[in-house]
Structure formats: C-alpha cells, structure tokens
Enzyme design. Sequence first.
Site, PDB file in Angstrom:
ATOM      1  N   THR A 242      54.694   2.944  -1.635  1.00 41.76           N
ATOM      2  CA  THR A 242      53.533   2.991  -1.032  1.00 41.76           C
ATOM      3  C   THR A 242      52.887   1.672  -1.226  1.00 41.76           C
ATOM      4  OG1 THR A 242      53.769   5.378  -1.006  1.00 41.76           O
ATOM      5  CG2 THR A 242      51.480   4.417  -0.503  1.00 41.76           C
ATOM      6  N   CYS A 330      49.426 -15.337 -20.713  1.00 44.11           N
ATOM      7  CA  CYS A 330      50.800 -14.499 -20.924  1.00 44.11           C
ATOM      8  C   CYS A 330      51.387 -14.626 -22.220  1.00 44.11           C
ATOM      9  CB  CYS A 330      51.760 -14.790 -19.697  1.00 44.11           C
ATOM     10  SG  CYS A 330      51.074 -14.185 -18.216  1.00 44.11           S
TER      11      CYS A 330
END
Length: 397
Positions: A242, A330
Amino acid sequence: MVVKMEGFIYLDNAATTKTAPEVVEAMLPYFSEYYGNPSSIYSLGTKSKKAVAEARETIAKSLGAANNEIYFTAGGSESDNWALKATAEAYASKGKHIITSRIEHHAVLHTCEYLEKNGYEVTYVDVDENGILKLDELKKAIRPDTVLISVMFANNEIGSIQPIREIGQIAREHGILFHTDAVQAYGQLPIDVDEYGIDMLSASAHKLNGPKGIGFLYIRKGIKSRSFLHGGQQERGRRAGTENVPGIVGLCAACRRAFEIMEQKTARELELRDYLIRRIEEEIPYCRLNGDRERRLPNNVNFSFRFVEGESLLIMLDMKGICASSGSACTSGSLDPSHVLLAIGLPHEIAHGSLRLTLSEENTKEELDTTVEAIAQIVGKLREMSPLYEDFKKKNG
C-alpha cells in the site's frame, strides 16, 4: 521558510534536513481526513489515488521524464538496491558485469558485494585526488558482458559532482544501462535525464526538506527491471505494498519547494560555503579541503585536520551545540576511516581527522563565525594532547 530551533547550530544537512512547514501542512490531511487506500474504488480512496498521481507527475516534470517512469520507494537505499539487483537479474542472460566507483554510498557498494556473492562481477573504478571519476579507467573497464554502470551524481561526503553527462554518453555508446544515485543532488542541482543519458535515478525526500521514509526510482521506459517487492499490483506491479500516501504527498511538496527556491538557495549556500572554506583555511593550520574546489555541491564543506581525531572533534563540537559529521550518517558507528577519503589518497591518520559541514540557506555568517572559532579552539586543544603533533613540532622547529 524552515523555522529554526534555538540553542544549536545545525550543519549536517547531508545527513538529513528539517521537514519544511509547508510540507508538513500538505501531508496532514492524508493522515486523518483523506486516509483512503489508493487501490480502493470509493471516493475516499480515489482522493488518495489522485494525490499519488499528481505527485508522480510533479516529480516526472522535474526530471524531464514521463509519469509512468517514476516509482515510489521507501528512500534512496531501497531505490539503489532496486536499480542494481532487479536490473542485474533482468539482464543476466546478456552479462553479469557491473561497473561502479570506489566512492559510492554503501547502499550501492554493499549491494554490489551482495551481487558478487551471487555470481556477478563488479569493477570499482578509481577517482582522482578531488574525488572525480577517472573516465579513462571507466572506458577501459567496459567489457562485452557489462550490463550496468552505477555512479553517483554527487558524493555525499566530499560533495564532488561527477561528469554525469560524459558517463551517460559512454554508457549509451556501448549499449550499457546507466544508473545514478542522485540522493544528494536531486533538489540541489537541475537534472534532465535525457540530457544526461540517465536510465535510472535514485532520490530521497528527507534530503530536500521532505519527510523520511519516502523516495523514488526513475526507470526509463523500455528498460527491463524485475519486480522488487512481490504482492499486489502497486507501482505497476513492480513494487507491491500500500502506497505511503502522506509520504508521497510530502515528497511532492518538498520537490515543488526545492525547485521553486533552487536559484536563490544555491546562491545563498555558495556564499556561505565559500566563506566558511576561506575562514577555515586562513585560520586553522595543517588542514586540507577534501573534494573538488569548483565541481562540488553548493552546501558541502569537508576538511581533514592533521593530528586530530574526528570523533573527538565531533563530540566537542556537540558540547558547544554544533551539529556536524565526519562523513556519511549511515556509517557513523564505524571506527574505520571513510572509504571515500581513502579512495582520494588520504592516509588513515589524516582521514580519521575529517569533518563534514553541510549547510542550508537558513544558516547565517554569524553561525559560521561561531563554528570556525569553535573548530579552531577544539583543534588546538586536541593537538596539544597529540604526541604526533609534538613530534611534528620538534622536527619542524
């Protein structure tokens, strides 16, 4: 305008940016008022479906692309994974050789490592001392079984902008697909996918004052790319799940805002960037500007300070209310020196003393003055505690 919080100076906009108020405002109705699933046929779902379609059109126009070439993802890392894994799999019968650079984001490098473990070969092309890809090495690396070249548009650590047009031309001449990680460049620089010969492009909303957890992948029409997530028929059957409608609406609003203010924002950031570089170079000895001096992102400043440990510098800056980084967010938990700084030829001991300052148009010269004074004080204090610096001073009188 982005409202600034008092009490600290934020200079880590390459890691993430503050979500702009107009972006939040655009998103809010899609949490509690227009919350329908876009796949539903009733009007509440149709409202969401229309918002997704409008966002896709806005982003496509910003790149000179077609609406059906834009696929929404959870961000830059997913887009990079999709571009490399699904394309490599789709073209495996043609060849299993991929070319990238040594200074890519780990979303690309670690994906390449994964592919190497699964029967693919990867060539890592060197960069020069300014972090610019060596085009002659790129040309030499091309083989009959090369199916993909992936080179980032601009480096997330040192800000160097790559010769993307030339890379795209080389790829096209050899019938090779070209992907670029444009996470740092999209919204900062004008990009036309046809002009640059780009076949796939990754971007992320939270780098341009949008929300986290949403991004997109541009895939040129006609390119074979396997489905990345299996399930429903969302994103034309290539990415199930979705749709994150509030995130997509926020990405659209951030995109509109970025391109509306790009010219004035770039001018402001260039002024601040060059001012900051000049002050650091004039006032702090034994420092090195990392990255290309001219071909760099307008908001990026990256320095290495000899005889200083970068983590200590960051901690002491934080104690003074200054947010900065030593490289990619990161890899902030890693004790290893930046792979980017090693790739441009810095020895480990100097690479460990790096500092990345990334600006926004909201920063002021007064903030930068405070920052330079803090860096000079901290670097001086850390060098006083460094036996290497003591030895250096004795040897150099």
